[in-house]
Design a protein around this motif. Sequence first.
Motif, PDB file in Angstrom:
ATOM      1  N   SER A 297       1.101  -1.505  -0.190  1.00 35.10           N
ATOM      2  CA  SER A 297      -0.099  -0.374  -0.302  1.00 35.10           C
ATOM      3  C   SER A 297       0.982   1.087  -0.039  1.00 35.10           C
ATOM      4  CB  SER A 297      -0.703  -0.154   1.292  1.00 35.10           C
ATOM      5  OG  SER A 297      -1.718   0.890   1.221  1.00 35.10           O
ATOM      6  N   TRP A 305       1.231  10.615   5.173  1.00 30.41           N
ATOM      7  CA  TRP A 305       0.870   9.761   5.498  1.00 30.41           C
ATOM      8  C   TRP A 305      -0.632   9.056   5.373  1.00 30.41           C
ATOM      9  CZ3 TRP A 305       4.137   5.457   4.291  1.00 30.41           C
ATOM     10  CH2 TRP A 305       5.524   5.826   4.560  1.00 30.41           C
ATOM     11  N   THR A 306      -1.659   8.680   5.284  1.00 34.14           N
ATOM     12  CA  THR A 306      -2.505   8.250   5.389  1.00 34.14           C
ATOM     13  C   THR A 306      -3.134   6.594   6.462  1.00 34.14           C
ATOM     14  OG1 THR A 306      -3.550   7.516   3.102  1.00 34.14           O
ATOM     15  CG2 THR A 306      -3.419   9.876   3.544  1.00 34.14           C
ATOM     16  N   GLU A 307      -3.817   6.780   5.973  1.00 36.67           N
ATOM     17  CA  GLU A 307      -4.453   5.661   7.197  1.00 36.67           C
ATOM     18  C   GLU A 307      -4.572   4.193   6.033  1.00 36.67           C
ATOM     19  OE1 GLU A 307      -8.080   3.106   9.468  1.00 36.67           O
ATOM     20  OE2 GLU A 307      -8.275   5.347   9.168  1.00 36.67           O
ATOM     21  N   GLY A 308      -3.480   2.746   6.527  1.00 37.64           N
ATOM     22  CA  GLY A 308      -4.045   1.487   5.440  1.00 37.64           C
ATOM     23  C   GLY A 308      -2.136   2.161   4.417  1.00 37.64           C
ATOM     24  N   ASP A 309      -1.570   3.109   4.712  1.00 36.56           N
ATOM     25  CA  ASP A 309      -0.455   3.221   3.880  1.00 36.56           C
ATOM     26  C   ASP A 309       0.586   2.285   4.595  1.00 36.56           C
ATOM     27  OD1 ASP A 309      -1.524   5.330   2.009  1.00 36.56           O
ATOM     28  OD2 ASP A 309      -0.257   6.652   3.131  1.00 36.56           O
ATOM     29  N   GLU A 310       1.520   1.713   3.947  1.00 40.02           N
ATOM     30  CA  GLU A 310       2.582   1.296   4.223  1.00 40.02           C
ATOM     31  C   GLU A 310       3.993   1.721   4.010  1.00 40.02           C
ATOM     32  OE1 GLU A 310       1.784  -3.517   4.119  1.00 40.02           O
ATOM     33  OE2 GLU A 310       2.013  -3.254   2.065  1.00 40.02           O
TER      34      GLU A 310
END
Length: 515
Positions: A297, A305-310
């Motif tokens: 992701s 960064w946003t939620e879920g980014d790896e």
Amino acid sequence: MKKVLLLIVDALSSRVVNPALERGELPNLRRLTERGHLAPESTTVFPSLTPAATASLVTGRYPAAHEIAGAFWFDDDNNEVAYYCDDFWLILRKGFSEFFEDFLVRLNGDRIRAPTAFEIVERAGRHAASLNYLWFRGLVEHDVQVPGLLNLLPGVSRHQQVMGPQTLYLGDFVRASDRGPSTSTESESAGVFRRYGFEDQTTATELIEMAHADKLPDFTLAYFPDNDFESHKVGPDGALPVVEKFDATLGDLLEACGGIDSALDQYVLVITGDHSQSLLVDDEPAVYLDQILKDSSVAKAGQPWTEGDEVMICPNMRAAQIYIRDENRSVRERVVDRLLSNERVDQVFSRRPPVGGRPEAFRIDTADRGSLTFWSGETDNSAATDHYGNAWHWEGDLRTIDASCGADDEKIIYGDYTNAMERIAMGFATVSGDLWLTARLGYEFAVRETSVNPRGSHGSLHKADSTSPLVVCGANNFCLPDQPRAIDVLPLCLRELKIDSEMTKSTKPELCSLR
């Protein structure tokens, strides 16, 4: 006491300039080399990119000290992306007014974390000048004049001030000296950094006018950016006419000073580049990292960064930074495996924390030359030293950096990756990614939102991206070292000005204490 003129030509490539000198195609530069000293190859920092490399020239420090981590990085403390390339789509996403203020004000005010030459010189009670240089922070406040169509952009402040040396020329934005207003006219040439006076002709005009008026101060840094733009467009060999125009400017400068003898009686003249460039392949030079890492992701380019980014990808031309969210080990291993599965990726660098009695180390992984872990330390029977006296320990395969060290030889010898251990270790700034990677010759990294240069590029550890000639003329009883580095240029200038500084007392960077 002589004054010092430091002339920096962006992307001045050793492999282009040195043969041209031998062919007699740069007559004024050749005259100066005959009267002074020429080091054919001075090695820049890693990453070999303009923001990082020019910061090292003006501070005498590596990125680990000045904190300019290339041209595109993530600032975790402020949860923001720092972007200093000229890709239209990322600028548009960030907002041009925000980009403008970040480039003009924050870059020098907040981002660079080491004293500049201008601060050092003027704190010593001397007078300094910056002509069109990217890094200009000094001790004097100057008003910024917003030119042309930029006045129409929403959010662009019309009442900015910047700190610079006593004499500061910054395109059409700042023109401050004791000889009155410039006679130059506002430039409208294309490109985000080339327009509004950020070009060779503006620098040359100001420099020569100051020389004619005998207004060059104790230290002057003049920057010539056009060779880099043209080298990206047509390749470094094709950009030789730009270097020839710079050579003609040298002739005009010498004439303005009363001839070469008069010039060298008055000035120590230092000429170099910030990096070089290598040629890209004709067919598909782009290495799209978001495609290689499509099973992860990936954060949107240029955004926090946003939620879920790896992972976050920050392409830096022929180098790139990869940030791993929360330093997830399994994600890191997957990312490294995916990167090395692509034949156009050359090397992947990472930092390794201290273990037992071993200090912080650096690991290099390659697909075809094995892996290497190295660290700096005290000289003993288990260590070897480089050309600058730094002691290194390692485990693994030196072929990863084209280096060798015989069983009975205590010296490390480098091939294509000049001064690799020092440059890698000192290329990891606090804000750097978890991984740095480099591309094989001929290729450049990108993501979908960024463009790729047509013919020339740079950024990697390879010497094709990293070496510029260094010329010094007019210095008293001075001899250039046979393997100079970009970080050696400012100490050289300060010594000629007889300004005491910690950096003039040692050739060894602070490899351990910066961590």
